[in-house]
Design a protein around this motif. Structure first.
Motif, mmCIF file in Angstrom:
data_model
loop_
_atom_site.group_PDB
_atom_site.id
_atom_site.type_symbol
_atom_site.label_atom_id
_atom_site.label_comp_id
_atom_site.label_asym_id
_atom_site.label_seq_id
_atom_site.Cartn_x
_atom_site.Cartn_y
_atom_site.Cartn_z
ATOM 1 N N HIS A 94 0.789 -1.198 0.101
ATOM 2 C CA HIS A 94 -0.279 -0.043 0.229
ATOM 3 C C HIS A 94 0.913 1.238 0.019
ATOM 4 O O HIS A 94 0.873 1.955 1.004
ATOM 5 C CB HIS A 94 -0.858 -0.035 1.195
ATOM 6 C CG HIS A 94 -1.912 -1.297 1.284
ATOM 7 N ND1 HIS A 94 -1.435 -2.191 1.838
ATOM 8 C CD2 HIS A 94 -3.081 -1.411 0.924
ATOM 9 C CE1 HIS A 94 -2.264 -3.026 1.642
ATOM 10 N NE2 HIS A 94 -3.503 -2.615 1.319
ATOM 11 N N PRO A 95 1.559 1.549 -0.965
ATOM 12 C CA PRO A 95 2.516 2.659 -0.917
ATOM 13 C C PRO A 95 1.907 4.057 -0.866
ATOM 14 O O PRO A 95 2.393 4.854 -0.834
ATOM 15 C CB PRO A 95 3.341 2.409 -2.613
ATOM 16 C CG PRO A 95 2.435 1.709 -3.268
ATOM 17 C CD PRO A 95 1.738 0.587 -2.220
ATOM 18 N N GLU A 96 0.713 3.823 -1.377
ATOM 19 C CA GLU A 96 0.061 5.338 -1.062
ATOM 20 C C GLU A 96 -0.032 5.862 0.117
ATOM 21 O O GLU A 96 -0.065 7.081 0.104
ATOM 22 C CB GLU A 96 -1.550 5.048 -1.855
ATOM 23 C CG GLU A 96 -2.412 4.232 -1.126
ATOM 24 C CD GLU A 96 -2.350 2.702 -1.349
ATOM 25 O OE1 GLU A 96 -3.150 2.041 -0.725
ATOM 26 O OE2 GLU A 96 -1.508 2.409 -2.164
ATOM 27 N N VAL A 97 0.096 4.975 1.064
ATOM 28 C CA VAL A 97 -0.025 5.523 2.481
ATOM 29 C C VAL A 97 1.144 6.402 2.882
ATOM 30 O O VAL A 97 0.939 7.603 3.145
ATOM 31 C CB VAL A 97 -0.111 4.102 3.643
ATOM 32 C CG1 VAL A 97 -0.101 4.832 4.964
ATOM 33 C CG2 VAL A 97 -1.230 3.424 3.325
ATOM 34 N N GLN A 98 2.432 5.957 2.443
ATOM 35 C CA GLN A 98 3.417 6.820 2.777
ATOM 36 C C GLN A 98 3.520 8.025 1.940
ATOM 37 O O GLN A 98 3.894 9.133 2.438
ATOM 38 C CB GLN A 98 4.641 6.132 2.450
ATOM 39 C CG GLN A 98 5.963 6.591 2.593
ATOM 40 C CD GLN A 98 6.223 6.989 3.911
ATOM 41 O OE1 GLN A 98 6.051 6.188 4.845
ATOM 42 N NE2 GLN A 98 6.596 8.310 4.447
ATOM 43 N N ARG A 99 3.061 7.832 0.882
ATOM 44 C CA ARG A 99 3.193 9.049 -0.154
ATOM 45 C C ARG A 99 2.207 10.253 0.363
ATOM 46 O O ARG A 99 2.161 11.223 0.232
ATOM 47 C CB ARG A 99 2.818 8.588 -1.525
ATOM 48 C CG ARG A 99 3.723 8.052 -2.234
ATOM 49 C CD ARG A 99 3.366 7.622 -3.654
ATOM 50 N NE ARG A 99 3.379 8.858 -4.563
ATOM 51 C CZ ARG A 99 4.453 9.419 -5.142
ATOM 52 N NH1 ARG A 99 5.717 8.864 -5.010
ATOM 53 N NH2 ARG A 99 4.293 10.742 -5.578
ATOM 54 N N LEU A 100 0.923 9.580 0.979
ATOM 55 C CA LEU A 100 -0.110 10.526 1.323
ATOM 56 C C LEU A 100 0.364 11.434 2.756
ATOM 57 O O LEU A 100 0.342 12.627 2.831
ATOM 58 C CB LEU A 100 -1.502 9.873 1.891
ATOM 59 C CG LEU A 100 -2.180 9.284 0.561
ATOM 60 C CD1 LEU A 100 -3.324 8.642 1.184
ATOM 61 C CD2 LEU A 100 -2.704 10.580 -0.331
ATOM 62 N N LEU A 101 1.036 10.617 3.432
ATOM 63 C CA LEU A 101 1.719 11.206 4.659
ATOM 64 C C LEU A 101 2.940 12.077 4.167
ATOM 65 O O LEU A 101 3.200 13.377 4.720
ATOM 66 C CB LEU A 101 2.494 10.216 5.400
ATOM 67 C CG LEU A 101 1.448 9.407 6.254
ATOM 68 C CD1 LEU A 101 1.846 8.242 7.111
ATOM 69 C CD2 LEU A 101 0.467 10.005 7.369
ATOM 70 N N MET A 102 3.446 11.774 3.174
ATOM 71 C CA MET A 102 4.649 12.632 2.700
ATOM 72 C C MET A 102 4.245 14.044 2.101
ATOM 73 O O MET A 102 4.723 15.328 2.511
ATOM 74 C CB MET A 102 5.711 11.880 1.689
ATOM 75 C CG MET A 102 6.311 10.682 2.313
ATOM 76 S SD MET A 102 7.849 11.426 3.397
ATOM 77 C CE MET A 102 8.967 12.029 2.223
#
Length: 209
Positions: A94-102
């Motif tokens: 779920h790479p979108e989680v990290q991207r959203l936090l960034m």
């Protein structure tokens, strides 16, 4: 009719999640979300309020999924390392989680989405680690709140800076490389809570001297 509404909402949320992950809050437009969802942009305003509200809603939803998938349970010392490993696994799929936090960090408006509830959520994780420290399962040289942050950093940074990971590890990123990265995360986490000094002695050894 209700089914059509729910279907449209889902398409809009899915499209927005992808757009926000790729371009961030400020780089995403309502028009592009609507086009990706094959929906009228007025539906977005009607269902979610505005772009900011939709970003907040999606980020909160994704963090709730992480919390459900990776609960903090430490019944043995080695569970801490495995907790870091499971966090790594989740972020890989779920790479979108990290991207959203960034993107949230880069926007840095001074306001954090749903901050009160997120503080409660993180506090529950810290309390679980504090309990494990009191039970002697984890070394308490590092405070539990710092320990939780370090756990997240160990798992997250592979996905926050994939270009650095790629340059450092060189070669192709195949399943063996992914497995090696996970082992490194787990091993590093376990070493952190073993309480070893640079000389190799444990905290309890030092206290007995």
């Amino acid at each position: 009719m209700a089914r059509d509404v729910e279907s449209t909402k889902k398409r809009l949320r899915d499209a927005a999640r992808q757009e926000f992950a790729e371009h961030g809050l400020h780089g995403t437009t309502v028009e592009r979300i609507a086009a990706r969802a094959k929906a009228n942009k007025e539906r977005l305003y009607s269902y979610f309020g505005d772009k900011n509200a939709l970003f907040t809603s999606i980020l909160i939803e994704e963090l709730e999924k992480v919390a459900e998938a990776v609960p903090v349970r430490v019944e043995r010392t080695e569970d801490f390392g495995e907790l870091a490993g499971r966090t790594f696994d989740y972020l890989r799929t779920h790479p979108e989680v990290q991207r959203l936090l960034m993107w949230e960090a880069l926007a840095d408006t001074g306001e954090v989405a749903d901050e009160l509830n997120r503080r409660v959520h993180y506090r529950s994780k810290v309390e679980a680690l504090e309990a494990a420290q009191r039970d002697g399962l984890l070394d308490d040289t590092i405070s539990a709140n710092h320990l939780q942050f370090l756990l997240l950093a160990l798992a997250n940074w592979w996905f926050a800076a994939p270009q650095i990971a790629r340059m450092l590890t060189e070669g192709s990123i195949d399943e063996d490389e992914w497995a090696g990265r996970r082992r490194a995360v787990v091993e590093a986490a376990n070493r952190i809570v073993c309480g070893k000094s640079p000389s190799g002695s444990t905290r309890s050894d030092r206290e007995d001297r």
